[in-house]
Enzyme design. Structure first.
Site, PDB file in Angstrom:
ATOM      1  N   CYS A 103       0.822  -1.211   0.000  1.00 22.02           N
ATOM      2  CA  CYS A 103       0.000   0.000   0.000  1.00 22.02           C
ATOM      3  C   CYS A 103       0.857   1.263   0.000  1.00 22.02           C
ATOM      4  O   CYS A 103       0.478   2.273  -0.601  1.00 22.02           O
ATOM      5  CB  CYS A 103      -0.961   0.001   1.181  1.00 22.02           C
ATOM      6  SG  CYS A 103      -0.172  -0.126   2.799  1.00 22.02           S
ATOM      7  N   HIS A 135      -2.309   0.891   7.052  1.00 17.96           N
ATOM      8  CA  HIS A 135      -2.594   1.056   5.629  1.00 17.96           C
ATOM      9  C   HIS A 135      -2.384   2.516   5.228  1.00 17.96           C
ATOM     10  O   HIS A 135      -2.806   3.436   5.933  1.00 17.96           O
ATOM     11  CB  HIS A 135      -4.037   0.626   5.357  1.00 17.96           C
ATOM     12  CG  HIS A 135      -4.425   0.691   3.916  1.00 17.96           C
ATOM     13  ND1 HIS A 135      -3.782  -0.011   2.924  1.00 17.96           N
ATOM     14  CD2 HIS A 135      -5.420   1.404   3.292  1.00 17.96           C
ATOM     15  CE1 HIS A 135      -4.348   0.238   1.760  1.00 17.96           C
ATOM     16  NE2 HIS A 135      -5.342   1.098   1.958  1.00 17.96           N
TER      17      HIS A 135
END
Length: 241
Positions: A20, A122
């Site tokens: 990510c 994330h």
């Protein structure tokens, strides 16, 4: 269809493994291959050379890069990432001088269809494209429209209500050095013989995130504190007129 009504072309990299951070960087610069996994791995090795287990990525080397890797990657492009003190109002941000935002949020970890009891972090990019701000989360099927400047400020306020989320402002090196990422306010001219005691005391601005990636909340009263100081001084000046 006219150019005004045509949808903008947006580069949106989708999630692969634990990459990510890589997707967030490429989505930020809106170019495929701005960075590669091998480049981020090389940054990890440079940050912590001669170690068996690199602390800046996942144990298996599949990604999950930390903020130090992102900051080092941005610096290669002449940019800096500034940690935003979320106790402050995002309305103090000068969006005209900001390249984009990287939001760090908690994320559950799946192995196939099985949800594992692991907490991951994330990385999500938010940036302006042709006048509108978009959420370019690599887990989304397509870019999510946030809206204009006022919509973005409201969106950031909502996101930062969570204690588990952190916001990083991406700016050019020049903007970071001159502290132009927040609005600059001019103090009113005081009346003759009036000498207000300013609360700004020449305090040095807070430093950027330390190289070990730890957030010092007690010492990071960033530039947005100065906005409140200026406003309080303006009110004080008006009351003394």
């Amino acid at each position: 269809m006219s150019e005004m009504s045509a949808k903008p072309t947006i580069y949106h990299e989708k999630q692969i493994k634990e990459l990510c951070a890589l997707h967030a960087l490429n989505n930020l610069f809106q170019t495929r291959g701005t960075f590669s996994k091998s480049e981020l791995d090389a940054i990890c090795s440079r940050l912590s050379p001669n170690v068996w287990i690199n602390p800046h990525r996942s144990l298996l080397g599949l990604g999950n890069y930390d903020i130090n890797v992102i900051m080092a990657a941005l610096q290669k492009k002449g940019c800096e990432a500034i940690w935003f003190d979320k106790r402050k109002d995002p309305g103090c941000l000068d969006l005209a001088n900001i390249c984009g935002f990287i939001l760090n949020v908690p994320s559950d970890y799946k192995l196939g269809f099985v949800m594992l009891p692991l907490r991951r972090r994330h990385w999500i990019t938010i940036r302006q494209i042709q006048g509108n701000f978009y959420n370019l989360d690599s887990k989304l099927d397509s870019p999510q429209l946030i809206g204009r400047s006022c919509d973005l400020i409201a969106y950031l306020k909502e996101q930062l209500d969570s204690k588990e989320k952190e916001l990083f402002i991406v700016v050019s090196k020049e903007v970071e050095e001159k502290q132009l990422w927040m609005h600059q306010y001019v103090l009113p001219t005081p009346e003759p013989n009036y000498c207000p005691k300013l609360p700004l005391n020449g305090e040095s601005p807070s430093e950027s995130i330390s190289s070990n990636g730890q957030y010092d909340y007690n010492n990071r009263d960033a530039e947005c504190l100065k906005l409140n100081d200026v406003q309080n001084h303006i009110l004080s000046t008006e009351n003394n007129c």
